[in-house]
Scaffold this motif. Structure first.
Motif, PDB file in Angstrom:
ATOM      1  N   UNK A 269      54.396  36.799  43.807  1.00  0.00           N
ATOM      2  CA  UNK A 269      55.593  35.951  43.864  1.00  0.00           C
ATOM      3  C   UNK A 269      56.372  36.102  42.563  1.00  0.00           C
ATOM      4  N   UNK A 270      57.687  35.837  42.656  1.00  0.00           N
ATOM      5  CA  UNK A 270      58.554  35.907  41.479  1.00  0.00           C
ATOM      6  C   UNK A 270      59.671  34.893  41.658  1.00  0.00           C
ATOM      7  N   UNK A 271      60.014  34.195  40.577  1.00  0.00           N
ATOM      8  CA  UNK A 271      61.090  33.203  40.597  1.00  0.00           C
ATOM      9  C   UNK A 271      62.172  33.603  39.620  1.00  0.00           C
ATOM     10  N   UNK A 272      63.422  33.565  40.085  1.00  0.00           N
ATOM     11  CA  UNK A 272      64.587  33.682  39.214  1.00  0.00           C
ATOM     12  C   UNK A 272      65.589  32.629  39.649  1.00  0.00           C
ATOM     13  N   UNK A 273      65.950  31.731  38.726  1.00  0.00           N
ATOM     14  CA  UNK A 273      66.909  30.689  39.049  1.00  0.00           C
ATOM     15  C   UNK A 273      66.442  29.834  40.213  1.00  0.00           C
ATOM     16  N   UNK A 274      67.241  29.785  41.260  1.00  0.00           N
ATOM     17  CA  UNK A 274      66.907  28.966  42.431  1.00  0.00           C
ATOM     18  C   UNK A 274      66.441  29.816  43.600  1.00  0.00           C
ATOM     19  N   UNK A 275      65.873  30.988  43.275  1.00  0.00           N
ATOM     20  CA  UNK A 275      65.336  31.876  44.300  1.00  0.00           C
ATOM     21  C   UNK A 275      63.854  32.142  44.046  1.00  0.00           C
ATOM     22  N   UNK A 276      63.094  32.137  45.124  1.00  0.00           N
ATOM     23  CA  UNK A 276      61.696  32.527  45.111  1.00  0.00           C
ATOM     24  C   UNK A 276      61.543  33.759  45.994  1.00  0.00           C
TER      25      UNK A 276
END
Length: 492
Positions: A269-276
């Motif tokens: 998994x990876x998160x950037x800002x308001x996206x997963x």
């Protein structure tokens, strides 16, 4: 546009003169299954008999494909390991080498794998391999094995100091995320021991405290972890993304699994800002894109599937890991190589370009801006895997501009870019820190050799040692070693 360069592994032909013989439909995979005509059996007497060997399997297919493995041997047999368990039979006479293991992955399946030596040169062994399933030969060819040894001239450490070490008591630890003064460590099963989640209070870096262990009976192959706010996201091989509420950081509370549409394997998994982003190898290879404006309630926005992956996943590969940066998703798509996708509109994702190479096992990456250029660091996970430095300023025409590699019998794994420092979890080569201020010429500035042959479970897998890491910006480097657990270092 598809770019290519030299492979991690170059096919130089069969490794040995031996051959597998017999009827493929009724096979024992025993010593009698190998023909050793043309072998230099006398040379086997010089092979070091005590140590850990990593190896590369080459099949007889055209073109051949490869896989990596390991075994561990000793003079008295007390340290034997092969294919993740104790060998069923072995012999190492003056002019011979044979190693075999039989196991039952289920009540209806019996497996047997064997290695036979053909010749030895220094610390390398060359021979043939065979694997049978219920008495039918399924996998055979030649192999090359090399004894693992610490890198010549290196001490335990240079430029890194160990602040603390905390054993992880469930499964095999593989990844970590650090937030709110706690380290969240995920594990995969090891033998009969299930994986799960271990929570450490790391407010005192010199003395972490285990606060919680979580393991679900039928859902515990947890390979990746990330967080946003009071939500923790765990990549599950069974149920997709498992979401925990960590408003009380020491007591994660399971919310539910997403996308909730049936069994699904999410590997990372990876998160950037308001996206997963959830990278899923199956049942159909694709990357899931979630909205996490409400962190504990992800909402599926769209997905990206590499063309042909559903019909031919062996050739096209699957999304193993990915990194999002400024509207683009950089996907390590295993045998397809490194794929760049425009995800600014998640309902209409667009493939922008890729960087492929023969025998690719694209596994991990990091991306950053260096002046006017956008630079990516990419690495595979196999025999010979090493770091590539790519200029991806023009995503349709990625260009290799540099690289970094150590010994071919040890693979790299994960990496983290912080400013002009690249941190690499390098399996048996431990932790490596590179100065990448000049991307074309990465320079190693620090290392810590986490791997010790005397630790438990060593020699069971090619993929062991320093495996996961985070550099959360609190002045410390957090590393996961598959045997030693959680290691914390002040940033160099």
């Amino acid at each position: 546009m598809l770019s290519s360069d030299d492979a991690d592994w170059a096919d130089t032909g069969r490794y040995a003169a031996c051959r597998v013989i017999g009827d493929y439909s009724s096979h024992t995979c025993g010593a009698e299954s190998f023909e050793l005509i043309g072998c230099d059996k006398a040379s086997l007497a010089s092979l070091p008999r005590d140590g850990i060997y990593t190896l590369v399997y080459r099949t007889e297919h055209e073109p051949p494909y490869i896989n990596a493995g390991s075994f561990r041997i000793s003079e008295d047999g007390s340290l034997d390991s092969f294919r993740g368990g104790a060998p069923t039979e072995r012999w190492q006479e003056v002019e011979g080498f044979f190693l075999t293991r039989t196991w039952n992955p289920s009540s209806s399946v019996s497996m047997r794998s064997s290695l036979v030596g053909c010749r030895a040169e220094g610390n390398r062994l060359y021979g043939c391999h065979a694997t049978c399933r219920n008495g039918t030969l399924t996998y055979a060819g030649t192999f090359m094995a090399e004894k693992w040894e610490p890198r010549a001239g290196e001490a335990e450490a240079s430029g890194l100091r160990l602040a603390s070490e905390s054993f992880v008591e469930q499964g095999e630890p593989v990844d970590i995320y650090v937030t709110q003064g706690h380290a969240y460590v995920v594990s995969i099963p090891r033998g009969e021991e299930p994986g799960g989640l271990s929570v450490f209070d790391v407010s005192d870096k010199a003395a972490p405290v285990l606060r919680k262990r979580i393991s679900l009976p039928t859902d515990n192959y947890w390979n990746g972890v990330w967080a946003k706010g009071n939500a923790l996201y765990v990549a599950s091989a069974d149920t997709g993304v498992v979401v925990f509420d960590i408003s009380n950081p020491a007591e994660p509370r399971q919310v539910r699994s997403f996308p909730g549409t049936g069994p699904i394997d999410v590997h990372t998994v990876f998160v950037e800002g308001e996206r997963l982003y959830g990278m899923s190898p199956g049942p159909q290879p694709k990357t899931l894109i979630f909205d996490i404006q409400e962190p504990t309630a992800p909402r599926l926005l769209g997905e990206y599937a590499e063309p042909g992956a559903a019909d031919n996943p062996w050739v096209v590969g699957y999304p193993h890991d990915a990194l999002a940066f400024e509207g683009r998703l950089y996907i390590n798509h295993w045998s397809s190589g490194y794929v760049i996708v425009d995800v600014s509109d998640p309902e209409n994702t667009k493939r922008l370009g890729s960087y492929a190479y023969p025998y690719a096992t694209s596994h991990a990456n990091a991306v950053g801006k260096f002046g006017e250029r956008l630079i990516a660091f990419e690495g595979g996970e196999n025999w010979g895997a090493h770091l590539r430095v790519l200029d991806v300023t023009e995503p349709a025409r990625p260009k290799r501009i540099g690289g970094y590699e150590l010994n071919e019998n040890v693979s790299i794994h994960n990496m983290v870019l912080k400013g002009e420092r690249l941190y690499i979890a390098h399996y048996q080569n431990g932790v490596r820190v590179l100065d990448v201020s000049v991307p074309e010429n990465p320079k190693e500035v620090a290392y810590y050799n986490t791997y010790r042959e005397t630790d438990p479970n060593r020699g069971e897998s090619f993929y062991e040692g320093a495996i996961g890491m985070r550099v959360p910006g609190d002045g410390y480097l957090y590393v996961i070693d598959t045997s030693r657990g959680l290691l914390i270092f002040p940033e160099p």
